[in-house]
Design a protein around this motif. Structure first.
Motif, PDB file in Angstrom:
ATOM      1  N   PRO A 180     -14.715 -10.891   6.380  1.00  0.00           N
ATOM      2  CA  PRO A 180     -14.419  -9.606   5.721  1.00  0.00           C
ATOM      3  C   PRO A 180     -13.923  -8.526   6.675  1.00  0.00           C
ATOM      4  O   PRO A 180     -13.229  -7.596   6.257  1.00  0.00           O
ATOM      5  CB  PRO A 180     -15.769  -9.211   5.104  1.00  0.00           C
ATOM      6  N   SER A 181     -14.267  -8.642   7.946  1.00  0.00           N
ATOM      7  CA  SER A 181     -13.871  -7.611   8.918  1.00  0.00           C
ATOM      8  C   SER A 181     -12.365  -7.465   9.040  1.00  0.00           C
ATOM      9  O   SER A 181     -11.868  -6.381   9.375  1.00  0.00           O
ATOM     10  CB  SER A 181     -14.464  -7.930  10.295  1.00  0.00           C
ATOM     11  N   TRP A 182     -11.619  -8.530   8.780  1.00  0.00           N
ATOM     12  CA  TRP A 182     -10.153  -8.438   8.901  1.00  0.00           C
ATOM     13  C   TRP A 182      -9.578  -7.489   7.853  1.00  0.00           C
ATOM     14  O   TRP A 182      -8.664  -6.706   8.154  1.00  0.00           O
ATOM     15  CB  TRP A 182      -9.520  -9.826   8.773  1.00  0.00           C
ATOM     16  N   LYS A 183     -10.100  -7.570   6.636  1.00  0.00           N
ATOM     17  CA  LYS A 183      -9.618  -6.667   5.589  1.00  0.00           C
ATOM     18  C   LYS A 183      -9.966  -5.227   5.941  1.00  0.00           C
ATOM     19  O   LYS A 183      -9.146  -4.315   5.782  1.00  0.00           O
ATOM     20  CB  LYS A 183     -10.246  -7.045   4.243  1.00  0.00           C
ATOM     21  N   ARG A 184     -11.177  -5.016   6.448  1.00  0.00           N
ATOM     22  CA  ARG A 184     -11.578  -3.664   6.831  1.00  0.00           C
ATOM     23  C   ARG A 184     -10.711  -3.135   7.962  1.00  0.00           C
ATOM     24  O   ARG A 184     -10.384  -1.945   8.003  1.00  0.00           O
ATOM     25  CB  ARG A 184     -13.056  -3.665   7.242  1.00  0.00           C
ATOM     26  N   LEU A 185     -10.339  -4.015   8.883  1.00  0.00           N
ATOM     27  CA  LEU A 185      -9.485  -3.597   9.996  1.00  0.00           C
ATOM     28  C   LEU A 185      -8.113  -3.163   9.494  1.00  0.00           C
ATOM     29  O   LEU A 185      -7.566  -2.153   9.945  1.00  0.00           O
ATOM     30  CB  LEU A 185      -9.345  -4.731  11.004  1.00  0.00           C
ATOM     31  N   ARG A 186      -7.555  -3.910   8.548  1.00  0.00           N
ATOM     32  CA  ARG A 186      -6.238  -3.544   7.998  1.00  0.00           C
ATOM     33  C   ARG A 186      -6.314  -2.204   7.260  1.00  0.00           C
ATOM     34  O   ARG A 186      -5.403  -1.375   7.374  1.00  0.00           O
ATOM     35  CB  ARG A 186      -5.737  -4.645   7.063  1.00  0.00           C
ATOM     36  N   LEU A 187      -7.392  -2.012   6.509  1.00  0.00           N
ATOM     37  CA  LEU A 187      -7.553  -0.756   5.779  1.00  0.00           C
ATOM     38  C   LEU A 187      -7.700   0.427   6.735  1.00  0.00           C
ATOM     39  O   LEU A 187      -7.114   1.497   6.507  1.00  0.00           O
ATOM     40  CB  LEU A 187      -8.777  -0.833   4.853  1.00  0.00           C
ATOM     41  N   ILE A 188      -8.454   0.246   7.807  1.00  0.00           N
ATOM     42  CA  ILE A 188      -8.630   1.339   8.752  1.00  0.00           C
ATOM     43  C   ILE A 188      -7.339   1.592   9.514  1.00  0.00           C
ATOM     44  O   ILE A 188      -7.054   2.725   9.924  1.00  0.00           O
ATOM     45  CB  ILE A 188      -9.816   1.051   9.705  1.00  0.00           C
TER      46      ILE A 188
END
Length: 301
Positions: A180-188
């Motif tokens: 899930p961290s990859w999606k959060r990284l893209r959003l940030i």
């Protein structure tokens, strides 16, 4: 209530997790989800049962299957997912930043309690945490005093930050593609672009974005001691240097650009690029901090 806060935070994290899975696919086991989200299996089970009741999941053949991505209305408000101590930390940091606090600034427990709607006990516990590091001092009969930072203190702290973050950044890029961290990284990353486009009027907002980005990286290699110590790192590096207002907007613009290079390197999975981007950003942060401390000393003379 702490348990309610933890539950709501886990619930929101699970909604993010659901959206990372295709409709019709099965979620991992409760044990795996508990490890991923840093929660107990009891809390995970309670969250999964509620999501089944909302029609977002279905329990089939002993696994939970994703039925829908229509999650937007199910999220708990962000303010309800933050513990009292975390909320106090954020409010206190904002007060230090926007109030132009300097070493020697008096801190009154009762006034802080009224300002932040937190009990005086909570304020005292928070200040006691920072007193261990010499950042605040309790003076009998006169409340608390913010003491500021010495260059020696900052230098020692920076050495720890470099070790922690480089280790975490390399661990972050080794995560599996479905993490899930990859999606959060893209959003940030998208938030960084939006702030850069509006930097002239929103440059103060960088503090929060900076904190969330670095905490996301740190979580790439979860370690309770590193994450706890990072509170002190936040205090020094994300707020202290901003007391020098003369070049704050340009500094924040430069830091956003460095973050975007850092994010690009993480997304590439190239460990050499990640290490280079991480070291470059930390080198710049070190220079910024010490220039600020020198400027502050000069202004006091």
């Amino acid at each position: 209530m702490k348990s309610d806060t933890v539950y709501k935070r886990t619930f929101n994290q699970m909604l993010d997790r659901i959206q990372d899975c295709a409709v019709g696919s099965a979620l991992p086991s409760e044990t795996v989800l508990a490890s991923e989200l840093g929660s107990s299996r009891t809390t995970i089970r309670k969250v999964l049962n509620e999501l089944c009741g909302l029609g977002l999941l279905v329990f089939e053949n002993r696994v939970r299957v994703v039925l829908s991505h229509d999650c937007a209305s199910a999220y708990h408000p962000a303010v309800e997912t933050v513990s009292a101590s975390e909320r106090l930390e954020k409010l206190f940091m904002e007060w230090m930043l926007r109030g132009d606090a300097k070493p020697g600034t008096a801190i009154n427990e009762a006034e802080m309690a009224r300002r932040f709607a937190i009990s005086t006990t909570g304020i005292r516990e928070f200040l006691n945490r920072f007193s261990r590091f010499g950042l605040v001092e309790k003076r009998p009969g006169s409340g608390w005093v913010f003491k500021g930072f010495s260059q020696e203190f900052a230098s020692e702290l920076f050495e720890i930050r470099e070790m922690f973050e480089l280790r975490s950044a390399l661990a972050f890029c080794r995560q599996p593609p479905e993490a899930p961290s990859w999606k959060r990284l893209r959003l940030i990353g998208e938030e960084h672009h939006a702030l850069l486009d509006d930097i002239e009027t929103r440059f103060h907002d960088f503090s929060d974005l900076d904190d969330r980005f670095h905490r996301l990286v740190i979580h790439g290699a979860p370690n309770r001691f590193i994450e706890d110590f990072y509170d002190i790192i936040t205090f020094v590096f994300h707020y202290h240097y901003q007391w020098n207002k003369k070049s704050e907007q340009q500094r924040n613009r430069t830091a956003i650009v460095e973050h975007l290079r850092y994010i690009e390197a993480l997304l590439s999975g190239d460990e050499a690029a990640v290490e280079a981007a991480c070291r470059a950003h930390l080198k710049s942060a070190r220079v910024t901090l010490f220039e600020s401390m020198i400027s502050e000393t000069d202004s006091e003379e």
